[in-house]
Design an enzyme around this catalytic site. Structure first.
Site, PDB file in Angstrom:
ATOM      1  N   ASP A 164      74.674  -9.898  19.769  1.00 39.91           N
ATOM      2  CA  ASP A 164      74.245 -11.731  20.519  1.00 39.91           C
ATOM      3  C   ASP A 164      73.045 -11.793  19.076  1.00 39.91           C
ATOM      4  OD1 ASP A 164      72.514  -9.554  21.740  1.00 39.91           O
ATOM      5  OD2 ASP A 164      72.347 -10.598  22.967  1.00 39.91           O
ATOM      6  N   ASP A 207      74.003   2.810  24.991  1.00 43.74           N
ATOM      7  CA  ASP A 207      75.323   2.051  25.152  1.00 43.74           C
ATOM      8  C   ASP A 207      75.882   2.650  23.758  1.00 43.74           C
ATOM      9  OD1 ASP A 207      75.321   0.774  27.050  1.00 43.74           O
ATOM     10  OD2 ASP A 207      74.316  -0.549  26.037  1.00 43.74           O
ATOM     11  N   ASP A 265      68.372   2.358  28.811  1.00 44.31           N
ATOM     12  CA  ASP A 265      69.632   3.200  28.955  1.00 44.31           C
ATOM     13  C   ASP A 265      70.672   3.304  27.764  1.00 44.31           C
ATOM     14  OD1 ASP A 265      70.599   0.657  28.415  1.00 44.31           O
ATOM     15  OD2 ASP A 265      71.364   0.577  31.055  1.00 44.31           O
TER      16      ASP A 265
HETATM   17  P1  ATP Z   1      69.040  -3.945  27.711  1.00 44.66           P
HETATM   18  O1  ATP Z   1      67.629  -2.466  27.472  1.00 44.66           O
HETATM   19  O2  ATP Z   1      67.721  -5.023  28.433  1.00 44.66           O
HETATM   20  O3  ATP Z   1      69.437  -3.093  28.192  1.00 44.66           O
HETATM   21  P2  ATP Z   1      70.065  -4.451  25.848  1.00 44.66           P
HETATM   22  O4  ATP Z   1      70.158  -5.328  24.484  1.00 44.66           O
HETATM   23  O5  ATP Z   1      70.920  -2.959  26.053  1.00 44.66           O
HETATM   24  O6  ATP Z   1      68.980  -4.601  26.412  1.00 44.66           O
HETATM   25  P3  ATP Z   1      72.483  -5.671  27.176  1.00 44.66           P
HETATM   26  O7  ATP Z   1      72.682  -6.551  28.312  1.00 44.66           O
HETATM   27  O8  ATP Z   1      72.628  -3.742  27.950  1.00 44.66           O
HETATM   28  O9  ATP Z   1      71.600  -5.551  26.560  1.00 44.66           O
HETATM   29  O10 ATP Z   1      73.883  -5.812  26.236  1.00 44.66           O
HETATM   30  C1  ATP Z   1      73.866  -5.043  25.601  1.00 44.66           C
HETATM   31  C2  ATP Z   1      74.550  -4.343  24.189  1.00 44.66           C
HETATM   32  O11 ATP Z   1      76.138  -6.021  23.880  1.00 44.66           O
HETATM   33  C3  ATP Z   1      73.578  -5.874  23.565  1.00 44.66           C
HETATM   34  O12 ATP Z   1      72.382  -5.030  22.870  1.00 44.66           O
HETATM   35  C4  ATP Z   1      74.306  -6.743  22.354  1.00 44.66           C
HETATM   36  O13 ATP Z   1      74.567  -5.989  21.386  1.00 44.66           O
HETATM   37  C5  ATP Z   1      75.716  -6.192  22.918  1.00 44.66           C
HETATM   38  N1  ATP Z   1      75.852  -8.371  23.900  1.00 44.66           N
HETATM   39  C6  ATP Z   1      75.431  -7.918  25.188  1.00 44.66           C
HETATM   40  N2  ATP Z   1      75.515  -9.108  25.880  1.00 44.66           N
HETATM   41  C7  ATP Z   1      76.068  -9.809  24.800  1.00 44.66           C
HETATM   42  C8  ATP Z   1      76.634 -11.604  25.137  1.00 44.66           C
HETATM   43  N3  ATP Z   1      76.597 -12.400  26.160  1.00 44.66           N
HETATM   44  N4  ATP Z   1      76.477 -11.858  23.694  1.00 44.66           N
HETATM   45  C9  ATP Z   1      77.525 -10.786  22.422  1.00 44.66           C
HETATM   46  N5  ATP Z   1      76.390  -9.862  22.528  1.00 44.66           N
HETATM   47  C10 ATP Z   1      76.207  -8.903  23.929  1.00 44.66           C
HETATM   48 MG    MG Z   2      71.722  -2.428  27.849  1.00 44.31          MG
END
Ligand code: ATP
Ligand code: MG
Length: 458
Positions: free
Chosen positions: A150, A77, A75
């Site tokens: 993160d 963001d 997805d």
């Molecule tokens: P995925 O494709 O699996 O969704 P993702 O990196 O988009 O991976 P998400 O959990 O959707 O993971 O989180 C989106 C973004 O928000 C991350 O890439 C990171 O930049 C930030 N983020 C999410 N959770 C945290 C956290 N606990 N601490 C710091 N930053 C976070």
């Molecule tokens: Mg994500």
């Protein structure tokens, strides 16, 4: 060329230690191989609307990271300097969500774009005695927003309209080297939010990254902090981990980091019960294959497989003590779910799916009268049948039963009658191989064919 450019820029940043950098490295997205057309139409429209409204609009997080790696993003963001209220006003089909930090969901049919306002650094926010962040509702600059993400590879910002990519923490370098590196001081970041330790395991497995040593080293000591994380958040993060497409690797990563032990009974079960290991390995391999094919996954089915050994052991104990199979199963289900609930709050809707899948198992063994025909109409039949096949695959039940159902589903009405006539009259499904059915029927209502005893543990 890109490599030389990165080298030059790295030199420029050498010696900089502050977490919040004033300058990001700016790339052209197209130079790094990503193009606007790779975004969903919804993601593109969201960025266009925000920019027309006079705001920043950057694709951030997993969407950018996965595109750079040549993976299909789950997805998209978007990060912006517009406040949630301003975003909400710009999009007719949008809603404000979240309590801890408000974000906006912009809806396009089934696709949802999550738009969040730049956040300020956690240092300004309230923490508990362990350093866990409790409230962080302050808006910040893009630099601050980058610093509070993160991992370096998750802090890349891509503006599809300007074809620009901003990298504050050398995420592009780490992505190329497939290194997972925490931004800032890893121990402090885990204290702020212990869930980040679980995220380490997920991203290392999903992306095939090595974990940078400084990022890895505090985990062993800080793992117990996961106990203080609300059960609902742990559940959300576990679902992400299990559905990341590399669930088995991710669980093994958790084990090698010592993150599973004593924290999540679910994981103890998965990783430390030899009898359960084969079943769960088979279930997770099937899940990973579905993710790879882009097929949907039912969390109910997944959690039903993960907790099955807990149910099975109790079911067997009760049946061995003389209880009738079906009530014994119901009690076993309640006990297994109760035990799990304190640590990891599985959503109610999912729990009810799990119950149904489990409760249908003995019913799949009843091949008399109209029972199998009625079962075919059951809403959860397909999931229960898939579950039965998994049990059959690992030798928990006689494979004859799974095959019978496979044939029954495929057959026409005459074929079904033949199968009914040929079905063993005493239920034979949940039997340990080589065990006599007479022995299993010795319960108080043992002669009743309405449910057989589960396999004794081997
Ligand atoms: P995925 O494709 O699996 O969704 P993702 O990196 O988009 O991976 P998400 O959990 O959707 O993971 O989180 C989106 C973004 O928000 C991350 O890439 C990171 O930049 C930030 N983020 C999410 N959770 C945290 C956290 N606990 N601490 C710091 N930053 C976070
Ligand atoms: Mg994500």
């Amino acid at each position: 060329m890109i490599r030389r450019l990165i080298g030059k820029l790295l030199k420029r940043h050498a010696g900089e230690t502050s977490v919040v950098r004033r300058h990001a490295t700016r790339y052209r997205g197209s130079d790094l191989g990503i193009h606007r057309a790779e975004l969903s139409a919804a993601a593109q429209r969201t960025c266009e609307t925000l920019k027309k409204g006079g705001f920043h609009a950057w694709i951030v997080g997993g969407g950018v990271r996965d595109l750079l790696l040549g993976l299909r993003p789950k997805d998209f963001d978007v990060a912006t300097d517009a406040t949630p209220q301003q975003v909400n006003k710009l999009f007719r089909r949008s809603r404000l969500i979240g309590r801890r930090f408000q974000i906006v969901h912009v809806m396009y049919g089934r696709e949802v774009i999550e738009v969040s306002t730049y956040r300020a650094l956690a240092t300004n926010s309230q923490t508990d005695e362990q350093g866990r962040v409790l409230h962080d509702n302050e808006w910040g600059t893009q630099e601050e927003d980058a610093a509070r993400r993160d991992f370096t590879i998750n802090a890349l910002y891509y503006d599809p309209i300007a074809d620009a990519l901003l990298d504050y923490h050398d995420g592009v370098r780490d992505l190329k080297a497939r290194v997972l590196r925490m931004i800032g001081d890893p121990a402090a970041r885990y204290r702020e939010d212990p869930v980040r330790m679980l995220r380490v395991a997920r991203f290392a497995a999903k992306l095939g990254c090595t974990i940078e040593p400084r990022t890895r080293s505090p985990i062993a000591e800080l793992a117990p902090l996961l106990r203080g994380v609300p059960a609902s958040r742990l559940f959300d993060e576990m679902v992400k981990l299990l559905l990341c497409g590399r669930a088995l690797d991710a669980l093994h990563e958790l084990r090698s980091e010592g993150l599973h032990h004593g924290l999540l009974p679910l994981l103890d079960v998965i990783l430390e019960q030899p009898a359960g290991e084969r079943f769960i390995t088979a279930a997770l391999a099937a899940t990973d294959a579905r993710v790879a094919d882009g097929r949907p996954i039912s969390p109910g089915f997944l959690f039903a497989t993960l907790l099955w050994q807990q149910v099975l052991v109790r079911w067997q104990e009760r049946v061995a003590a003389g209880e009738h199979s079906i009530p014994a199963l119901m009690t076993a289900i309640d006990a297994a779910l109760d035990e799990q609930a304190d640590q990891l709050a599985i959503q109610k809707r999912i729990v009810s799916d799990m119950r149904e899948i489990w409760a249908l198992q003995p019913r799949l063994e009843r091949r008399v009268g109209q029972a199998p025909y009625r079962l075919l109409e059951h809403q959860r039949f397909r999931a229960a049948y898939d579950f039965l096949l998994l049990r059959s695959e690992v030798g928990e039940i006689d494979p004859e039963l799974g095959q019978w159902w496979t044939d029954f589903i495929a057959a026409d009405s005459a074929g079904r009658s033949d199968l009914m006539a040929a079905a063993p009259k005493a239920s034979s499904g949940a039997r340990a191989k080589g065990r006599s059915s007479r022995r299993r029927r010795r319960g108080p209502r043992g002669g009743d064919a309405s449910g057989s005893a589960p396999a004794a543990s081997s």
